[in-house]
Design a protein around this motif. Sequence first.
Motif: not given
Length: 300
Positions: A212-240
């Motif tokens: 199938t087109a899904f290639f990374y079948r032998d990976a052990r796991y996915i490492m995700g990273i995220q940041s959540v904010w509430t005020e729009d003024s914090a968006a840019e800093e969190n994205r960076k």
Amino acid sequence: MGCDSLIELELVDYQGRLIRANKYCNSDLFWACRGAGGGNFGVIVSMTFQLQEPTDCPVTLVRFYYVGTTREKQAQVMNVWQNWLPGLDKRMTIVASFYNAEGEGLGIFATGFFYGSSARAREILQPFAEVEGFRVELETSSFLEAVKKVEETYPPSEKFKSTGRFVQRRYSPSELKNIADLIQVPAGGSVYAAVSFYAMGGEIMCVGKRETAFFYRDARYIMGIQSVWTEDSAAEENRKWVRGRFEYIKSITEGSYVNFPISKLRNYECEYFGENAKRLDKVNKKYDPYNVFKFPQGLR
Ligand SMILES: Cc1cc2nc3c(=O)[nH]c(=O)nc-3n(C[C@H](O)[C@H](O)[C@H](O)COP(=O)(O)OP(=O)(O)OC[C@H]3O[C@@H](n4cnc5c(N)ncnc54)[C@H](O)[C@@H]3O)c2cc1C
């Protein structure tokens, strides 16, 4: 994965024609849409899935966390995870998050399913129980009830940036410390910053990388990273903040998960689809020759 249960789809192509794709008919398109369908070849208007055999077997909803989490404990539990995951009973799947939350500080929270009894789930989780502060909740219910409980943990909406990469190897103690370090100082205005490990393996590995087109079948796991904010003024800093830390994760992983995309990824076709990228380009040229369906990280 969802794409492994897909048996047929219908797509409206660049000329407005309705095309059916399955194992026998337009099988190249069917291959491509199992892992790379989003936005590339046309508008998918129907998907048919093979449901699992109905079963009365209850599901155990697994949740565990640690009281008194420190940076050292986060790295220690990451180490337990990477030793525990290979060879894990394929009836269990878990996502573990190592976080720093406003008002709470450092924490570890894991949630998942076990398609078996709570007694057996407890035994399987034993390596985690050996780290001090471990607390576990095991709840037996129907599959649907368990899914609803997980769904309830998502807020109706959230302002966040997140992305994720495939992990193919074990990390050294210093690399685990570096990973834990990523979340010790959240961005200004962040209410939740986390590195999450999404288990793979099991049935995902039972299908070939080129099948199938899904290639990374032998990976052990996915490492995700995220940041959540509430005020729009914090968006840019969190994205960076996410983008900056992503560079380290990128340096120790191979391939990005297309469902957790990130812009400005050099050579994105290879990053998302590995050695399937070339064949995907061919399918794209056949079904969308004028590139009517295009977006910043679409197939060209
Ligand atoms: C809270 C949250 C949790 C998530 N958890 C997971 C998870 O556990 N596992 C996981 O794999 N992913 C997860 N995701 C990611 C999610 O699965 C992907 O973002 C997925 O692409 C969403 O599909 P969509 O159609 O809703 O999104 P969209 O952003 O609308 O679509 C994604 C892509 O598909 C294209 N597209 C949309 N509709 C069609 C169509 N009819 N025909 C052709 N192309 C189309 C769009 O152009 C776009 O390129 C999560 C996302 C969120 C927000």
